[in-house]
Design a protein around this motif. Sequence first.
Motif, short mmCIF file in Angstrom:
data_model
loop_
_atom_site.label_atom_id
_atom_site.label_comp_id
_atom_site.label_asym_id
_atom_site.label_seq_id
_atom_site.Cartn_x
_atom_site.Cartn_y
_atom_site.Cartn_z
N SER A 81 0.72 -1.34 0.09
CA SER A 81 -0.06 -0.05 -0.06
C SER A 81 0.62 1.30 -0.21
CB SER A 81 -0.97 -0.06 1.27
OG SER A 81 -0.42 0.24 2.35
N THR A 82 1.97 1.29 0.09
CA THR A 82 3.14 2.52 0.83
C THR A 82 4.48 1.73 0.11
OG1 THR A 82 1.54 2.95 2.46
CG2 THR A 82 3.76 4.06 2.34
N VAL A 83 5.19 2.62 -0.84
CA VAL A 83 5.99 2.86 -1.29
C VAL A 83 7.17 3.83 -1.55
CG1 VAL A 83 7.78 2.73 -3.05
CG2 VAL A 83 5.88 0.80 -3.04
N ILE A 84 7.87 4.43 -0.53
CA ILE A 84 8.70 5.71 -0.13
C ILE A 84 9.80 5.57 -0.86
CG2 ILE A 84 9.78 6.90 1.18
CD1 ILE A 84 7.67 6.42 3.56
N VAL A 144 1.49 4.96 8.74
CA VAL A 144 1.89 5.69 9.60
C VAL A 144 3.64 5.46 9.71
CG1 VAL A 144 2.12 7.10 11.53
CG2 VAL A 144 -0.50 7.16 9.51
N ALA A 145 3.45 3.92 10.55
CA ALA A 145 4.64 3.28 11.17
C ALA A 145 5.87 3.13 10.39
CB ALA A 145 4.09 1.77 11.28
N LEU A 146 5.95 3.43 8.70
CA LEU A 146 7.26 3.67 7.82
C LEU A 146 7.28 4.09 8.19
CD1 LEU A 146 8.49 1.46 6.02
CD2 LEU A 146 7.01 2.45 4.43
N ALA A 147 6.59 5.87 7.55
CA ALA A 147 7.07 6.84 7.81
C ALA A 147 7.75 7.18 8.69
CB ALA A 147 5.45 8.26 7.32
N LYS A 148 7.32 6.63 10.24
CA LYS A 148 7.37 7.40 11.37
C LYS A 148 8.84 6.52 11.55
CE LYS A 148 3.19 7.73 14.10
NZ LYS A 148 4.00 8.70 14.90
N ILE A 196 5.14 13.39 3.39
CA ILE A 196 5.50 12.00 3.86
C ILE A 196 6.03 12.52 5.35
CG2 ILE A 196 8.10 10.63 4.29
CD1 ILE A 196 8.36 10.88 1.20
N GLN A 197 6.34 13.96 5.85
CA GLN A 197 7.08 14.05 7.01
C GLN A 197 5.68 14.18 7.70
OE1 GLN A 197 9.28 17.21 5.85
NE2 GLN A 197 10.99 16.18 6.31
N PRO A 206 -0.98 9.69 14.48
CA PRO A 206 -1.30 8.96 15.60
C PRO A 206 -1.14 7.05 14.85
CG PRO A 206 -2.93 10.08 15.13
CD PRO A 206 -2.36 10.88 14.35
N SER A 207 -0.41 6.73 14.99
CA SER A 207 -0.36 5.24 14.07
C SER A 207 -1.83 4.31 14.53
CB SER A 207 0.51 4.46 14.77
OG SER A 207 0.19 3.78 16.38
#
Length: 169
Positions: free
Chosen positions: A22-25, A89-93, A122-123, A129-130
């Motif tokens: 769902s998420t790629v950074i 959110v957890a990955l971005a954190k 991203i920031q 919150p997670s």
Amino acid sequence: MKKRSEKQQDLDKLKTELAKVSTVILSTFQGITVEDDTKLRRAVQSVGGKYKVVKNTLAERAGQGTPAEGLLKNLSGTNSIAYTQLDPVALAKALTKVAKDVPAFQFKSGVVEGRVISISEIQQLANLPSKEELISKLMSALNALPRNLAVTVNEAIKANKFSDQAKQV
């Protein structure tokens, strides 16, 4: 040097993984020490994600037909990707925390739920919150409802608020 068949296996594996996430950074890693790279990988793994340093052509080919296709086109320079099927959110954190400690690690862009996001987004995502924190807050609120109702009814009984209406009905 990897054989062509090994490269194809790497491509197929990455394509399969990117199709599910769902998420790629996308980030750059040039100048990161081995120690910092190890911290980065552990941080990403601790939130259920994966982190890979990728060749640009491999990333572009693996991204074809996946939600990350637009993100991984026409890459230049040294790139790495972090991705997850779980909580964005957890990955971005985790990545933001590493980026604060390791100036050489810098974000380029990302994709969350099929939408390309910028560095500032991203920031912002990292400041949310997670999923677990949101669930905890919701559960606390839901647990407070019956307790508050019981207290209100108890106070009403003490104040004799129900006696007159009960007789009229």
